[in-house]
Design a protein around this motif. Structure first.
Motif, short mmCIF file in Angstrom:
data_model
loop_
_atom_site.label_atom_id
_atom_site.label_comp_id
_atom_site.label_asym_id
_atom_site.label_seq_id
_atom_site.Cartn_x
_atom_site.Cartn_y
_atom_site.Cartn_z
N UNK A 237 23.26 -41.94 19.42
CA UNK A 237 22.42 -41.47 20.51
C UNK A 237 21.18 -42.34 20.59
N UNK A 239 18.84 -41.57 23.37
CA UNK A 239 17.84 -40.65 23.89
C UNK A 239 18.49 -39.32 24.17
N UNK A 240 17.74 -38.22 23.95
CA UNK A 240 18.31 -36.90 24.22
C UNK A 240 17.78 -36.33 25.52
N UNK A 241 17.12 -37.16 26.30
CA UNK A 241 16.72 -36.72 27.62
C UNK A 241 15.34 -36.09 27.68
N UNK A 242 14.60 -36.14 26.59
CA UNK A 242 13.23 -35.66 26.67
C UNK A 242 12.41 -36.38 25.60
N UNK A 319 24.34 -33.36 20.29
CA UNK A 319 23.66 -33.87 21.48
C UNK A 319 22.16 -34.07 21.23
N UNK A 320 21.70 -33.67 20.06
CA UNK A 320 20.25 -33.73 19.82
C UNK A 320 19.95 -34.44 18.51
N UNK B 17 17.60 -40.26 36.01
CA UNK B 17 16.99 -38.93 35.87
C UNK B 17 16.60 -38.31 37.21
N UNK B 52 19.87 -32.32 31.62
CA UNK B 52 19.19 -33.41 30.94
C UNK B 52 20.11 -34.63 30.96
N UNK B 53 19.52 -35.80 31.06
CA UNK B 53 20.32 -37.01 31.00
C UNK B 53 20.08 -37.67 29.65
N UNK B 54 21.13 -37.77 28.87
CA UNK B 54 21.02 -38.36 27.56
C UNK B 54 21.63 -39.75 27.58
N UNK B 71 23.89 -33.83 31.19
CA UNK B 71 24.45 -32.66 30.51
C UNK B 71 23.82 -31.39 31.06
#
Ligand code: SF4
Ligand code: SF4
Lengths: 324, 243
Positions: A237, A239-242, A319-320, B17, B52-54, B71
């Motif tokens: 991974x 980035x986890x989107x935040x 996912x994190x 995003x 969220x976009x991972x 996701x």
């Protein structure tokens, strides 16, 4: 998983309450069949029921801290057809009510005969209430355990050992408390309860070790490859989107170091099983040592429950893995 | 039976995003109240998101692929999050298969989030109720929005059309056809949750040219064999300059 303290207190405290009630009723049954000297209704059974209710009430109180909206807690009895949590929410107060009735009947010495069985023995109302309470106590252990055991992708929990452990650990701590209680209320039964506590602690040690061994060898069914559906052995991974944390990073990771996790396992085995067993066997007849054994075991149980949660590895964690 | 769902094309997603911000904008402004944030501009920002976009890196250097992976709740056909809810706040709608949370009934016990293997549910830190993607149920059935806008906000926002929306139970819908024709797949099939949302895999764009496309196999001149092929050195009619 992140161990929620309210739930740790809930499950350990009601476990003691259930175990203590089962101990009281076991004592009554033994006395009924003349295997134990009879106990006083009010100072033993009624007082014991009050103590059990105190533990159950404390557990119930702790559980409210787990809820985002405790004022709506009454709604949680609705889905008993599908949800083990809902079933627990129904069975816990039902069990408390039954313990209350059992204590009440003993307090007022309501030894009204309900049926007569062969040999002229009379079955009175306290025995019936106690039997109903026993069923509810076991049902409650089952509900509590199944809340965790029914989640199939939390593989560490998804085993019959989960409700069995809850039952045996609750039973062990409850009978241990019963031995302390009887040291004051009925000293001639103390070794009876201490003996049961030893046996149950040993059994709990067996089943908890079995689950530890089982969980050590678990192979996670989900992998990063099935999580995002890309067939490749090397996926990382980025980035986890935040940029900061989220509910997902707060609620599903215990956040402790690997050393801590390694230390807590032998720690709780020592505190919950080994030390209480040693203290119990040397101090079978000394109330002070029984109290020491009980406190040691309770601290051990808190650690055991903490580890129970922390050990469970939720597939969402795939996912994190990385914040960026 | 209708089962509304999203299909997300990983081959097209560029990780911009736009769906995340569009989703947050629409859903934080609705009658259900905000999706609360804490410290949004500070050192430790955190907040509630439905989507969220991972980003993942597949392979080892130098043969790597960057995969952007949006996701959100997959609106499973066998949602494990629904039966565990003690209050009935979590439910799956019969008429269109959308999985929703009734914020007025939810007690915030977090049990459903434990029961979702995908981490699609987030407890709102301020409202203390469980939140998740609603497939913009308040857009797709809206009477006030223009017809063309009655789609989830994320679908509207995607600049590359990586997100498709439709009924996966209708074999002729755009989503069913794309899943069928482009090897659409479900996430974590090992748990039998049967997610309604599907993903389309990364695919290499290659051009296949067969030999008979380079040289006409059915050239009538060849078939009849009347006119012998002139040798390469000989002048031909259509090559007028070589006369
Ligand atoms: S993705 Fe998670 S929250 Fe959404 S329906 Fe499936 S199990 Fe439930
Ligand atoms: S957090 Fe809310 S929606 Fe989830 S299980 Fe609890 S009551 Fe149901």
């Amino acid at each position: 998983m992140k161990p929620p303290f309210s739930v740790i207190f809930l499950t350990t405290l009601i476990g003691i309450g259930q175990g203590l009630f089962l101990a009281l009723y076991t004592g009554q049954l033994y006395a009924y069949f003349d295997l134990l000297p009879a106990h006083d209704s009010r100072s033993f059974y009624a007082a014991g029921s009050i103590i059990a209710l105190l533990f159950l009430g404390a557990g119930l109180f702790a559980s409210f801290f787990h809820l985002g909206h405790p004022e709506r807690a009454w709604r949680s009895a609705a889905m008993w057809r599908t949800s083990w949590l809902s079933r627990e929410v129904i069975v816990l107060p039902a069990f408390m009510g039954m313990v209350f009735l059992y204590g009440l009947a003993h307090w007022f010495n309501w030894h009204i005969t309900v049926i007569e069985i062969a040999g002229g023995r009379k079955v009175d109302i306290t025995l019936i209430l106690g039997a109903l309470g026993t069923i509810l106590a076991f049902a409650l252990f089952l509900c509590t355990g199944m809340i965790y055991a029914c989640l199939r992708f939390l593989q560490e929990w998804h085993t019959p050992l989960t409700p069995i452990n809850f039952t045996l650990l609750g039973g062990a701590s409850g009978f241990l408390l019963a031995s302390i209680f009887s040291a004051f209320a009925a000293p001639n039964s103390m070794s009876f309860y201490a003996g049961w506590a030893i046996a149950l602690t040993l059994l709990a040690l067996l089943s908890r070790s079995a689950s530890l061994l089982r969980n050590k060898r678990i192979k996670p069914k989900s992998t990063l490859s099935t999580a995002i559906g890309i067939k490749h052995p090397h996926i990382v991974q980025i980035s986890q989107g935040s940029m900061g944390g989220s509910f997902n990073t707060r609620a599903f990771f215990h956040g402790m170091s690997a050393q801590f996790m390694r230390a807590i396992k032998p720690g709780f085995i020592l505190l919950t099983f080994v030390l209480p067993l040693i203290i119990l066997s040397i101090g079978l007849f000394t109330p002070k040592l029984l109290i020491a054994a009980f406190i040691t075991q309770y601290i051990g149980l808190l650690a055991e429950r903490w580890f129970f949660f922390a050990e469970a590895n939720h597939p969402q964690n795939l996912y994190y893995q990385k914040i960026a | 039976m209708t089962q509304l769902a999203l299909v997300i094309d990983l081959n097209v997603c560029v990780g911009c995003h736009a769906c995340v911000t569009s989703c947050k904008e629409w859903n934080t402004s609705g009658p259900a109240g905000p999706m609360s944030d804490s410290d949004p501009y500070g050192a430790d920002p955190s907040g509630t998101f439905f989507n969220r976009v991972q980003t993942f890196e597949v392979g080892t250097f130098p043969n790597t692929q960057t995969v952007h992976f949006p996701k959100s709740c997959l609106h499973c056909e066998e949602p494990p999050c629904v039966p565990v809810c003690p209050t009935g706040a979590s439910y799956k709608r019969k008429q269109d298969g959308i999985v929703l949370v009734d914020y007025d009934k939810c007690i915030g016990c977090e049990y459903c989030s434990w029961a979702c293997p995908y981490g699609a549910r987030e407890l709102d830190a301020k409202q203390k109720v469980m939140k998740k993607c609603t497939l913009c149920v308040d857009r797709i059935y809206s009477d006030t929005l223009p017809e063309a806008d009655r789609k989830p906000a994320c679908v509207m926002a995607c600049p590359t059309s990586a997100r498709l929306f439709g009924d996966v139970h209708d074999p002729e819908s755009i989503v069913s056809r794309t899943i069928r024709e482009n090897a659409g797949y479900a996430l974590m099939p090992e748990w039998g949750t049967q997610p309604a949302n599907h993903y389309l895999p990364r695919r290499k764009t290659t051009m296949k040219i067969h030999e008979d496309e380079l040289m006409r196999a059915d050239n009538p001149l060849k078939i009849d064999g009347k006119l012998p092929k002139p040798s390469k050195q000989q002048p031909t009619l259509d090559d007028s300059t070589s006369w």
